[in-house]
Design an enzyme around this catalytic site. Structure first.
Site, PDB file in Angstrom:
ATOM      1  CD  GLU A  99      49.406 -17.545  22.398  1.00 22.53           C
ATOM      2  OE1 GLU A  99      48.334 -16.911  22.422  1.00 22.53           O
ATOM      3  OE2 GLU A  99      50.515 -16.992  22.378  1.00 22.53           O
ATOM      4  CG  ASP A 100      45.905 -16.715  19.347  1.00 22.50           C
ATOM      5  OD1 ASP A 100      46.933 -16.645  20.050  1.00 22.50           O
ATOM      6  OD2 ASP A 100      45.724 -15.974  18.368  1.00 22.50           O
ATOM      7  CG  ASP A 103      53.712 -18.526  13.442  1.00 18.09           C
ATOM      8  OD1 ASP A 103      54.861 -18.703  13.028  1.00 18.09           O
ATOM      9  OD2 ASP A 103      52.786 -18.166  12.689  1.00 18.09           O
ATOM     10  CG  PHE A 152      48.836 -14.620   8.372  1.00 18.06           C
ATOM     11  CD1 PHE A 152      50.097 -14.404   8.917  1.00 18.06           C
ATOM     12  CD2 PHE A 152      47.747 -13.937   8.902  1.00 18.06           C
ATOM     13  CE1 PHE A 152      50.273 -13.507   9.970  1.00 18.06           C
ATOM     14  CE2 PHE A 152      47.915 -13.053   9.954  1.00 18.06           C
ATOM     15  CZ  PHE A 152      49.178 -12.841  10.486  1.00 18.06           C
ATOM     16  NE  ARG A 165      43.015  -8.574  17.830  1.00 21.44           N
ATOM     17  CZ  ARG A 165      44.237  -9.078  17.998  1.00 21.44           C
ATOM     18  NH1 ARG A 165      44.399 -10.358  18.209  1.00 21.44           N
ATOM     19  NH2 ARG A 165      45.295  -8.291  17.957  1.00 21.44           N
TER      20      ARG A 165
HETATM   21  C1  PRP Z   1      50.148 -13.665  18.036  1.00 15.82           C
HETATM   22  C2  PRP Z   1      49.332 -14.795  18.636  1.00 15.82           C
HETATM   23  C3  PRP Z   1      50.307 -15.445  19.586  1.00 15.82           C
HETATM   24  C4  PRP Z   1      51.641 -15.219  18.905  1.00 15.82           C
HETATM   25  C5  PRP Z   1      52.123 -16.490  18.277  1.00 15.82           C
HETATM   26  O1  PRP Z   1      50.164 -12.594  18.914  1.00 15.82           O
HETATM   27  O2  PRP Z   1      48.178 -14.322  19.297  1.00 15.82           O
HETATM   28  O3  PRP Z   1      50.296 -14.835  20.853  1.00 15.82           O
HETATM   29  O4  PRP Z   1      51.432 -14.216  17.902  1.00 15.82           O
HETATM   30  O5  PRP Z   1      53.268 -16.276  17.523  1.00 15.82           O
HETATM   31  P1  PRP Z   1      54.713 -16.797  17.881  1.00 15.82           P
HETATM   32  O6  PRP Z   1      54.604 -18.248  18.251  1.00 15.82           O
HETATM   33  O7  PRP Z   1      55.461 -16.586  16.581  1.00 15.82           O
HETATM   34  O8  PRP Z   1      55.298 -15.964  18.981  1.00 15.82           O
HETATM   35  P2  PRP Z   1      50.640 -11.110  18.491  1.00 15.82           P
HETATM   36  O9  PRP Z   1      52.063 -10.904  18.915  1.00 15.82           O
HETATM   37  O10 PRP Z   1      50.315 -10.883  17.049  1.00 15.82           O
HETATM   38  O11 PRP Z   1      49.713 -10.224  19.413  1.00 15.82           O
HETATM   39  P3  PRP Z   1      48.114 -10.342  19.575  1.00 15.82           P
HETATM   40  O12 PRP Z   1      47.846 -11.590  20.412  1.00 15.82           O
HETATM   41  O13 PRP Z   1      47.735  -9.098  20.264  1.00 15.82           O
HETATM   42  O14 PRP Z   1      47.504 -10.477  18.198  1.00 15.82           O
END
Ligand code: PRP
Length: 177
Positions: A99-100, A103, A152, A165
């Site tokens: 995972e990136d 949060d 952010f 990105r």
């Molecule tokens: C973002 C990010 C993680 C997630 C983390 O994805 O890439 O997957 O939010 O947040 P959390 O811990 O609050 O769940 P997003 O839902 O924005 O989709 P994306 O990966 O397509 O940008």
């Protein structure tokens, strides 16, 4: 780029390369003989996973899921949607979710629970960044790159409303601090 002025670098591309190398060493130590299944969560993990697997010199498999809970907002709506599911059966496999950023923790919790129900041999999480100040549900991160402050962040795969990105560094938007 026209938007560069409002971005500040939090972790440079060389910080990231160093950290990806360190994570790869830890993962190699634990998975070298296990033919693990690495699952990247799209879209955010696409660059991190691509760099990470190229540092792993042993047999492994890669798959992806697409999950989303943010849409165009800066806070999770609390409802994680699976837009594209796994193509590989995780049953009996040593699974490492990549995972990136963690949060609120809702995205990773959702996926870990989904995979756990399918009886993997083991299940662990590797996250490049962790923002513990925003956590809404507990998440255990087995391999962690950076702990980030409550700003952010964007870049290296992570977006703000689908923008940024493609930045090579992990940055934050200046007006946030
Ligand atoms: C973002 C990010 C993680 C997630 C983390 O994805 O890439 O997957 O939010 O947040 P959390 O811990 O609050 O769940 P997003 O839902 O924005 O989709 P994306 O990966 O397509 O940008």
């Amino acid at each position: 780029m026209t938007y560069a002025a409002k971005l500040k670098v939090l972790f440079s591309r060389s910080d990231i390369a160093c950290t990806v190398g360190r994570l790869a060493s830890e993962i190699s130590r634990d998975y070298r003989d296990k033919n693990p299944l690495l699952i990247g969560i799209l879209k955010g993990s696409f660059i991190f996973l691509a760099d990470l697997v190229r540092e792993l010199d042993f047999p492994l498999e890669v798959d992806f899921v697409t999950l989303s809970s943010y849409g165009s907002a800066r806070e999770s709506c609390g409802q994680v949607k699976m837009l594209q599911c796994l193509r590989t059966d995780p049953c009996g496999r040593h699974v490492l979710v990549v995972e990136d950023i963690v949060d609120s923790g809702l995205t990773t919790s959702f996926l870990l629970e989904h995979i756990r129900k399918q009886n993997p041999a083991s299940l662990k999480l590797c996250a490049l960044s962790d923002k513990p100040s925003r956590r809404r549900t507990p998440v255990r991160i087995d391999y962690l790159g950076f702990t980030v402050p409550d700003v952010f962040i964007v870049g290296y795969g992570t977006d703000c409303n689908e923008e940024f990105r493609n930045l090579a560094d992990i940055c934050y938007l200046e007006e946030e601090v």
